[in-house]
Each structure stands twice: as C-alpha cells, then as structure tokens.
Design a protein around this motif. Sequence first.
Motif, PDB file in Angstrom:
ATOM      1  N   MET A  50     -24.175  31.462  -1.219  1.00 45.06           N
ATOM      2  CA  MET A  50     -24.157  32.664  -0.558  1.00 45.06           C
ATOM      3  C   MET A  50     -25.745  32.954  -0.035  1.00 45.06           C
ATOM      4  SD  MET A  50     -21.698  34.822  -2.869  1.00 45.06           S
ATOM      5  CE  MET A  50     -22.116  36.127  -2.077  1.00 45.06           C
ATOM      6  N   GLY A  51     -25.810  33.222   1.155  1.00 42.99           N
ATOM      7  CA  GLY A  51     -27.300  33.563   1.434  1.00 42.99           C
ATOM      8  C   GLY A  51     -27.914  32.220   1.667  1.00 42.99           C
ATOM      9  N   ALA A  52     -29.090  32.468   2.395  1.00 48.30           N
ATOM     10  CA  ALA A  52     -30.121  31.263   2.773  1.00 48.30           C
ATOM     11  C   ALA A  52     -30.878  30.943   1.465  1.00 48.30           C
ATOM     12  CB  ALA A  52     -30.989  31.745   3.910  1.00 48.30           C
ATOM     13  N   ASN A  53     -31.036  31.839   0.733  1.00 54.96           N
ATOM     14  CA  ASN A  53     -31.850  31.604  -0.546  1.00 54.96           C
ATOM     15  C   ASN A  53     -31.430  32.045  -1.773  1.00 54.96           C
ATOM     16  OD1 ASN A  53     -34.841  30.944   1.104  1.00 54.96           O
ATOM     17  ND2 ASN A  53     -33.906  32.936   1.856  1.00 54.96           N
ATOM     18  N   SER A  54     -31.734  31.513  -2.738  1.00 58.20           N
ATOM     19  CA  SER A  54     -31.280  32.013  -4.249  1.00 58.20           C
ATOM     20  C   SER A  54     -32.557  31.957  -5.224  1.00 58.20           C
ATOM     21  CB  SER A  54     -29.979  31.162  -4.740  1.00 58.20           C
ATOM     22  OG  SER A  54     -30.631  29.963  -4.748  1.00 58.20           O
ATOM     23  N   SER A  55     -32.359  32.678  -6.197  1.00 59.49           N
ATOM     24  CA  SER A  55     -33.481  32.874  -7.062  1.00 59.49           C
ATOM     25  C   SER A  55     -32.862  33.362  -8.476  1.00 59.49           C
ATOM     26  CB  SER A  55     -34.453  34.021  -6.582  1.00 59.49           C
ATOM     27  OG  SER A  55     -35.618  34.174  -7.495  1.00 59.49           O
ATOM     28  N   SER A  56     -33.724  33.143  -9.562  1.00 63.84           N
ATOM     29  CA  SER A  56     -33.305  33.765 -10.777  1.00 63.84           C
ATOM     30  C   SER A  56     -34.143  35.077 -10.870  1.00 63.84           C
ATOM     31  CB  SER A  56     -33.768  32.597 -11.747  1.00 63.84           C
ATOM     32  OG  SER A  56     -35.197  32.835 -11.929  1.00 63.84           O
ATOM     33  N   ILE A  57     -33.550  35.624 -12.137  1.00 60.86           N
ATOM     34  CA  ILE A  57     -34.263  37.173 -12.484  1.00 60.86           C
ATOM     35  C   ILE A  57     -35.737  36.898 -12.661  1.00 60.86           C
ATOM     36  CG2 ILE A  57     -34.174  38.877 -14.186  1.00 60.86           C
ATOM     37  CD1 ILE A  57     -31.533  38.724 -14.523  1.00 60.86           C
ATOM     38  N   ALA A  58     -36.110  35.733 -13.265  1.00 61.71           N
ATOM     39  CA  ALA A  58     -37.676  35.500 -13.567  1.00 61.71           C
ATOM     40  C   ALA A  58     -38.467  35.426 -12.631  1.00 61.71           C
ATOM     41  CB  ALA A  58     -37.521  34.435 -14.478  1.00 61.71           C
ATOM     42  N   GLU A  59     -37.922  34.973 -11.313  1.00 63.78           N
ATOM     43  CA  GLU A  59     -38.705  34.706 -10.089  1.00 63.78           C
ATOM     44  C   GLU A  59     -38.715  35.940  -9.045  1.00 63.78           C
ATOM     45  OE1 GLU A  59     -36.171  31.523  -8.775  1.00 63.78           O
ATOM     46  OE2 GLU A  59     -37.424  29.995  -9.908  1.00 63.78           O
ATOM     47  N   LEU A  60     -37.980  36.915  -9.558  1.00 64.06           N
ATOM     48  CA  LEU A  60     -37.860  38.287  -8.573  1.00 64.06           C
ATOM     49  C   LEU A  60     -39.438  38.853  -8.530  1.00 64.06           C
ATOM     50  CD1 LEU A  60     -34.438  39.902  -9.477  1.00 64.06           C
ATOM     51  CD2 LEU A  60     -35.490  38.379  -7.512  1.00 64.06           C
ATOM     52  N   ALA A  61     -40.189  39.003  -9.535  1.00 64.06           N
ATOM     53  CA  ALA A  61     -41.505  39.412  -9.061  1.00 64.06           C
ATOM     54  C   ALA A  61     -42.240  38.768  -8.148  1.00 64.06           C
ATOM     55  CB  ALA A  61     -42.093  39.598 -10.496  1.00 64.06           C
ATOM     56  N   ASN A  62     -41.977  37.788  -7.876  1.00 63.81           N
ATOM     57  CA  ASN A  62     -42.911  36.777  -6.982  1.00 63.81           C
ATOM     58  C   ASN A  62     -42.083  36.772  -5.488  1.00 63.81           C
ATOM     59  OD1 ASN A  62     -45.287  36.564  -8.677  1.00 63.81           O
ATOM     60  ND2 ASN A  62     -44.004  34.973  -9.771  1.00 63.81           N
ATOM     61  N   ASN A  63     -41.156  37.465  -5.356  1.00 62.90           N
ATOM     62  CA  ASN A  63     -40.224  37.140  -4.222  1.00 62.90           C
ATOM     63  C   ASN A  63     -41.002  37.616  -3.173  1.00 62.90           C
ATOM     64  OD1 ASN A  63     -38.100  38.385  -2.348  1.00 62.90           O
ATOM     65  ND2 ASN A  63     -36.955  36.830  -3.293  1.00 62.90           N
ATOM     66  N   SER A  64     -41.023  37.065  -1.820  1.00 64.44           N
ATOM     67  CA  SER A  64     -41.984  37.406  -0.829  1.00 64.44           C
ATOM     68  C   SER A  64     -41.191  38.467  -0.148  1.00 64.44           C
ATOM     69  CB  SER A  64     -42.047  36.240   0.172  1.00 64.44           C
ATOM     70  OG  SER A  64     -40.899  35.620   0.349  1.00 64.44           O
ATOM     71  N   TYR A  65     -39.764  38.410  -0.268  1.00 65.84           N
ATOM     72  CA  TYR A  65     -39.158  39.649   0.645  1.00 65.84           C
ATOM     73  C   TYR A  65     -39.424  40.849   0.109  1.00 65.84           C
ATOM     74  CZ  TYR A  65     -36.700  35.651   2.786  1.00 65.84           C
ATOM     75  OH  TYR A  65     -36.562  34.447   3.492  1.00 65.84           O
ATOM     76  N   LEU A  66     -39.172  40.975  -1.330  1.00 64.26           N
ATOM     77  CA  LEU A  66     -39.366  42.282  -2.248  1.00 64.26           C
ATOM     78  C   LEU A  66     -40.811  42.486  -2.273  1.00 64.26           C
ATOM     79  CD1 LEU A  66     -37.284  41.492  -5.490  1.00 64.26           C
ATOM     80  CD2 LEU A  66     -36.490  42.881  -3.217  1.00 64.26           C
ATOM     81  N   GLN A  67     -41.859  41.704  -2.131  1.00 67.38           N
ATOM     82  CA  GLN A  67     -43.447  42.029  -2.233  1.00 67.38           C
ATOM     83  C   GLN A  67     -43.528  42.619  -0.717  1.00 67.38           C
ATOM     84  OE1 GLN A  67     -45.344  38.295  -3.049  1.00 67.38           O
ATOM     85  NE2 GLN A  67     -45.389  38.901  -5.281  1.00 67.38           N
ATOM     86  N   ARG A  68     -43.111  42.195   0.344  1.00 71.45           N
ATOM     87  CA  ARG A  68     -43.175  42.782   1.838  1.00 71.45           C
ATOM     88  C   ARG A  68     -42.510  44.386   1.717  1.00 71.45           C
ATOM     89  NH1 ARG A  68     -41.490  40.785   7.626  1.00 71.45           N
ATOM     90  NH2 ARG A  68     -42.534  42.420   8.804  1.00 71.45           N
ATOM     91  N   LEU A  69     -41.404  44.208   1.198  1.00 69.71           N
ATOM     92  CA  LEU A  69     -40.499  45.566   1.274  1.00 69.71           C
ATOM     93  C   LEU A  69     -41.489  46.694   0.542  1.00 69.71           C
ATOM     94  CD1 LEU A  69     -37.961  47.431   1.756  1.00 69.71           C
ATOM     95  CD2 LEU A  69     -37.307  46.599  -0.701  1.00 69.71           C
ATOM     96  N   ALA A  70     -42.252  46.125  -0.823  1.00 72.04           N
ATOM     97  CA  ALA A  70     -42.948  47.197  -1.417  1.00 72.04           C
ATOM     98  C   ALA A  70     -44.358  47.139  -1.148  1.00 72.04           C
ATOM     99  CB  ALA A  70     -42.863  46.933  -2.957  1.00 72.04           C
ATOM    100  N   GLY A  71     -44.838  46.418   0.074  1.00 72.45           N
ATOM    101  CA  GLY A  71     -46.216  46.157   0.277  1.00 72.45           C
ATOM    102  C   GLY A  71     -46.611  47.353   1.220  1.00 72.45           C
ATOM    103  N   THR A  72     -47.890  47.323   1.707  1.00 76.45           N
ATOM    104  CA  THR A  72     -48.622  48.199   2.606  1.00 76.45           C
ATOM    105  C   THR A  72     -48.325  48.328   4.067  1.00 76.45           C
ATOM    106  OG1 THR A  72     -50.540  46.825   2.737  1.00 76.45           O
ATOM    107  CG2 THR A  72     -50.610  48.408   0.856  1.00 76.45           C
ATOM    108  N   GLU A  73     -47.412  47.235   4.503  1.00 80.32           N
ATOM    109  CA  GLU A  73     -46.988  47.116   5.917  1.00 80.32           C
ATOM    110  C   GLU A  73     -45.674  47.915   6.123  1.00 80.32           C
ATOM    111  OE1 GLU A  73     -45.138  43.651   8.704  1.00 80.32           O
ATOM    112  OE2 GLU A  73     -45.922  42.888   6.869  1.00 80.32           O
TER     113      GLU A  73
END
Length: 601
Positions: free
Chosen positions: A1-24
């Motif tokens: 399901m979805g192009a990517n997958s991740s575990s809970i531990a990796e979410l803090a470094n997730n590039s999509y979430l970082q961009r959502l919360a970033g300054t852009e």
Amino acid sequence: MGANSSSIAELANNSYLQRLAGTETISENDPFWNQLLSFSFTTSTNGPDTQLLEEATLSISKSLIENNPRTENFQALVKVFLSRTNELKVSAECQEDITYSILLESVTTLLVLLSYQLFQKEIIRESLIYKCLMEGQCLQYTSRVVKTLLYNFIRQEKCPSPRTQIFEQTSEGSGLLYGLASGVASGLWTVLTLGGVGNKTSQQGDLSSPLANRSLLLLLVLSNLSNRPEKPNPYRQSIMSFRNTQDNTAIQSPNSYCFQINFNSLYTALYEQQKSDQATLLLYTLLHQNPNVRTYVLARTDVENLVLPILETLYCVEERNSHHVYMALIILLILTEEDSFNRSVHEVVLKNITWYAERVLTEISLGSLLVLVVIRTVQYNMTRTRDKYLHTNCLAALANMSAQFRSLHQYAAQRIISLFALLSKKHNKVLEQATQSLRGPVGAEENSPVPDYAQDLNVIEEVIRMMLEIINSCLSTSLHHNPNLVYALLYKRELFEQFRTHPSFQDVMQNLDMVISFFSYRLEQAGADLSVERVLEVIKQGAVALPKDKLKKFPELKFKYVEEEQPEEFFVPYIWSLAYNTTAELYWNPQQVQLFTMDSG
C-alpha cells in the motif's frame, strides 16, 4: 500500500513530514500532497504503540506548530482533504470497507478534538471547538450527525476482515484518493477485528464494532456539552425530539433538530448491548429526555428483553463500577413511575434465571425477580458501600411498584420481610450504641470524638419507615393477590412488635397490626400443625372475608426521578472515563488526565 513504507521509529526523519512541518509554504496544487498521502506505515494497534508514535513525531509536531502560522501548511492539508471529499463519498458508495474506515476515523477525530476536557479538572462550558460544533455552519448538520451516530450504534457493524483486499493500486503513487483512503485504513485491521487490545483494561462487553462503540461515545459527549436555557445544546435537542419512522402524526412544534429513526431496531440494539456502560447511559438519556422513546418502550410487549440485562447489572454489582449500577437503578426507577409497567412485569413469567445464584428459580415472574434483585442491592449497600442515594432509589422503585404487586413469588415475599429483619437488627444495634455513648464509652479519653449515632439512627428509621409503607401499600391495595407476603408477614410477626408503639411508625403500623391479628385468629381457628398449603388456603379464604374499610387509607406511594442540578458534573467525567477505557488503540497520557482519578476511570 503506497509507494513507501516506514516504521514508527523512522517517522521523525521522514522527508515528507519534515517538509510539511518545515518553513516552506506548500500550495494546494503541489504534487507533494499525492506523495505524502500515498505514503504508508504500520499504524499503532494499542496504547503503548500509540504512545511511541506520539513520542516519535514530537519534534515534527513542534516544528509544525512553530512554522504553521507563516506557512499555513496544515490549513492547506485540510483544504486538500475537503476538496476530495466528494470523490470519497462516491467511492464509499461502491466500496463499503472504505466506508467503515472513513467513518471510524471521522468519529475518532471529533472525539479526539473534544478530548482536551480530559486534561481539565473543571467542566469546560465554553471553547473554540464547542463554538464550532454548536454554532454557525455545523448547526445545520446537527440532526444528521445525531441520526448517523445512532444508526452506527444500531447496526453494530463488525470490522471488515483484515484479509479483505480493500484497495487496488494500479500504479505507483496512484493518486490522492487512494492515498486518503489507504492512509486511513492501513494497519488498523488487526486491532479493529480483535475489538481492541492494549494497556487499558476494557470494562465493557463485546466491543467488536469499534465504529458503533466510538459513535455512541461521541453522541454521549456531544449531548453533554454545555447546555443552558439561553443557549440550549442542539445535539441534546435532537436527542430529545427524534421520532419513530412508523409515527405518521403531525409534529406539534416543528424544530430543525427533529428526525425519524426505526424504534424497533433501536430497541433491539439497546437491550442487546446493555452490558456496556455507554449503552445503559444512552438508554437512560432516551428514557429521561425523549418522550417518544419512553412511550414506545413502555408499550412493548417484550419488556423483559430490556429489563433482564438491567437486573443482571444490578445483581452483579461487585463486577460493575458504581456509576453503571446507579444508571441501571435510575432506569428502573423511571420505568416504575408508570403503572402500566408495574402491572405488566407481573404478567411475564420467566424460567431458569441462570445468573441468579442464591436460589434456583425455575419459574418466577419478572416483577418478583425485579423485587428480589432490588432488595439484594439494598442489602449489599447496607453491608458494603452504605450509600444513602443508592438505597433511597432502590426503595423508591419498590414503593412505586408496591400497589401493583401481583402473585409475589414466595422467595420474593420472604426477602421483603428478611430485609425488614436486617433493618430491625441494625436499628437495635445503633440504638444500643447511642445509649452507651451517652453514658460514655469505657476506657475512652475525655476529649475523644463521639460518633453521630443520632444521624445513623435517623437514616435507619427513614428506611424502616419506607419498608413499612411498602408492605402497607401492598396489603391495602392488593392483599388478595399476595398470599405469600401475608404468609411471610405472619411467620415473622414478632419482628414488628417493637415498632407498634414507636412514634415514628405508629400510624403505618395500624394496618399491619390489623392484618396480623385478623389472620392469626383465623389460623388459630383452623387448628394446630397446619401444613404450608393449608396455611395458604386459610390466608386466601381470609383475604376475601377481610373487611377492606377497616384498613386505613394512605396516600399512594409515588416517586419520580429528578435529575440533579448541573448533571454534567456527574456525566462528563463518567463519559470520558468510558472513552479512556474503551479505546485501547488511542493514547491519552494518564499522568495528564485531570477530569477523574485513574482508579475511578
């Protein structure tokens, strides 16, 4: 399901979430949203995992809160979702599994938005989310929301199987609609199909339909939001006014919150789910606030289906929390306000009540069983909790029924007199203690506090008075229908001797004295060593011959339930404690909960 997958531990470094919360700032048309919402990970399935998820994304959350006033990315996310809701609706019509997951997440989101009440000691009466839900555009959806939540409860739809292939992705990152739906559903099926597991102990019965349970919790939360005469709660107004789909009569005073729903389906769901606190709370709410539901319930010819699980809740008092017991008892009190109910329960004959352990009951009327369970509740309360509120309501229910007692089972009649015997014994003990305290306790220090025996004595005498009035009410109105009660009264007649001249009981004792004397004389005339059958025969014959005009008339015993002022002080903490305990896959920090103590939750 979805192009990517991740575990809970990796979410803090997730590039999509970082961009959502970033300054852009990210525009609503940016392809980023497709990528973000097509991303999936194994979601939490219990409280500890949800706690890990919260901790893992804490830095992301802080960045989003810090940067969002400038970027407005969160607002953009909401707008993206809203722009695609019509697509979701169309898709949901074709793929009901999607329907279940979207509905569940929608209900959960509203519940979470309102859950900040958990972290406040005082009841919140005004807030931004309250204003949003009870004013403006949301107001027009009030009746639709209440109807949908009730419908979800009625259906009790089970979770779709985790093995069902819900989504079919035709290409990598195949669109926002897929991403929205799959993001809602991914990873939830295991926990939902199991009915919820985790570190919080569920006090409820079958929670295999999280949508039904959470919809009911949300309905209860909404109906107990701030309610004032000048600003009534629209959700409560809707609950108070909805009608049966079979009701074709004209609406006397039309209001925008009224709707129709199938009462037969609602009634079935209510009695099937009565083992849960929240279903009992809903039943109480409807009986107390909606006259249409109350009239319907009282007109049912299968009232035993509803009453039996309520009686079982009271009987299993040690296994239930005190709030659940209170609500079950208040429901009985509300029902016993109606004479039609008090008559009908004695016409329903039950066989083999398996959960009643004190005695094998192969055949007993629903009315007699009700008497047995309520008396048992009083006795439990006297020896354990000693809650005046509890036994007052128990006795009020018995008093409401007393004039309609019919063919009381011999065991029920015995238990009525046994309760009086217990009260008499307790009265004598407290009286002796009070007398001793006036002389001064042996070996006590000069300034030691003296228990308030006068208050204890007053409470016991109030209960004794009520019991005498209940017995008197039955004898005055339906003695000829209750030979077993007369038998039990005669068998223990010495119990009543000490109260004959007591100033608090003299008036009500007149009828009991007359009945005891009348039947004692007839039994003496019938001879010695009489069998039980012969004694009952003499009583039945005497009941016909007893001159009714010799029995003193008393006002009819009628008690009506009145809700306390500011009921939210009781209901709001209770409802949120249920939400906390029955949503195992949600995490609320127990150390931050202020609304109730954790042992009461």
